[in-house]
Design an enzyme around this catalytic site. Sequence first.
Site, PDB file in Angstrom:
ATOM      1  N   GLY A   1       2.572  -2.520   7.840  1.00  0.00           N
ATOM      2  CA  GLY A   1       1.889  -3.793   8.072  1.00  0.00           C
ATOM      3  C   GLY A   1       1.372  -4.400   6.780  1.00  0.00           C
ATOM      4  CB  THR A   2      -1.281  -3.475   4.539  1.00  0.00           C
ATOM      5  OG1 THR A   2      -1.186  -2.037   4.564  1.00  0.00           O
ATOM      6  CG2 THR A   2      -2.221  -3.950   5.645  1.00  0.00           C
TER       7      THR A   2
ATOM      8  CB  ILE B   1      -2.139  -0.401   1.852  1.00  0.00           C
ATOM      9  CG1 ILE B   1      -2.390  -1.785   1.251  1.00  0.00           C
ATOM     10  CG2 ILE B   1      -3.121   0.615   1.260  1.00  0.00           C
ATOM     11  CD1 ILE B   1      -3.716  -2.416   1.676  1.00  0.00           C
TER      12      ILE B   1
ATOM     13  CG  HIS C   1       5.554  -3.227 -18.212  1.00  0.00           C
ATOM     14  ND1 HIS C   1       4.423  -3.949 -18.519  1.00  0.00           N
ATOM     15  CD2 HIS C   1       6.577  -3.852 -18.861  1.00  0.00           C
ATOM     16  CE1 HIS C   1       4.740  -4.961 -19.333  1.00  0.00           C
ATOM     17  NE2 HIS C   1       6.050  -4.923 -19.534  1.00  0.00           N
TER      18      HIS C   1
HETATM   19  C1  RB5 Z   1      -0.338  -0.046  11.581  1.00  0.00           C
HETATM   20  O1  RB5 Z   1      -1.126  -0.714  12.526  1.00  0.00           O
HETATM   21  C2  RB5 Z   1      -0.863  -0.307  10.187  1.00  0.00           C
HETATM   22  O2  RB5 Z   1      -2.055   0.393   9.998  1.00  0.00           O
HETATM   23  C3  RB5 Z   1       0.167   0.102   9.160  1.00  0.00           C
HETATM   24  O3  RB5 Z   1       1.346  -0.591   9.373  1.00  0.00           O
HETATM   25  C4  RB5 Z   1      -0.194  -0.144   7.709  1.00  0.00           C
HETATM   26  O4  RB5 Z   1      -0.645  -1.422   7.501  1.00  0.00           O
HETATM   27  C5  RB5 Z   1      -1.054   0.880   7.098  1.00  0.00           C
HETATM   28  O5  RB5 Z   1      -1.395   0.821   5.898  1.00  0.00           O
END
Ligand code: RB5
Length: 145
Positions: A66-67, A69, A98
């Site tokens: 989703g993010t 991250i 880099h």
């Molecule tokens: C899932 O809901 C979400 O937490 C995942 O896709 C992601 O963003 C986690 O970092």
Amino acid sequence: MKIAISSDHGGNNLRKEIMALLDELHISYEDFGPTSNDSVDYPDYAKPVAEKVAAGEFDRGILICGTGIGVSIAANKVKGIRCALVHDVFSAKATRNHNDSNVLAMGERVIGPGLAREIVMTWLNAEFEGGRHTRRIEKISELEG
Ligand code: RB5
């Protein structure tokens, strides 16, 4: 070049978009899922991609959640992986030049498919510049123990 790609449920749509792009570019890849839209745990999907890139079975990896991250944190726990979370074209080029990043992470809930395509194309085409950056990469490797 051979790419390993996966996502979690939050990245399914963008993963399909990027696989379509790789098809258009005639770039070979293997899809590590998921195969449904069911809720899954992103480390389970980041793991095979990161491990196979680290083992040299694939040249690069692409991870989407989703993010971006969660998958990037998980991938960077695997020795030898330099996963860059990228949501702009400048960073896509810079992290290859880099950091010699070998895995790219993006967030489907952060950027649209058009920008994601540009990022992937830029990241795939940019080369590591070596020189002083090699010393810095080696210092990252030392942190891995
Ligand atoms: C899932 O809901 C979400 O937490 C995942 O896709 C992601 O963003 C986690 O970092």
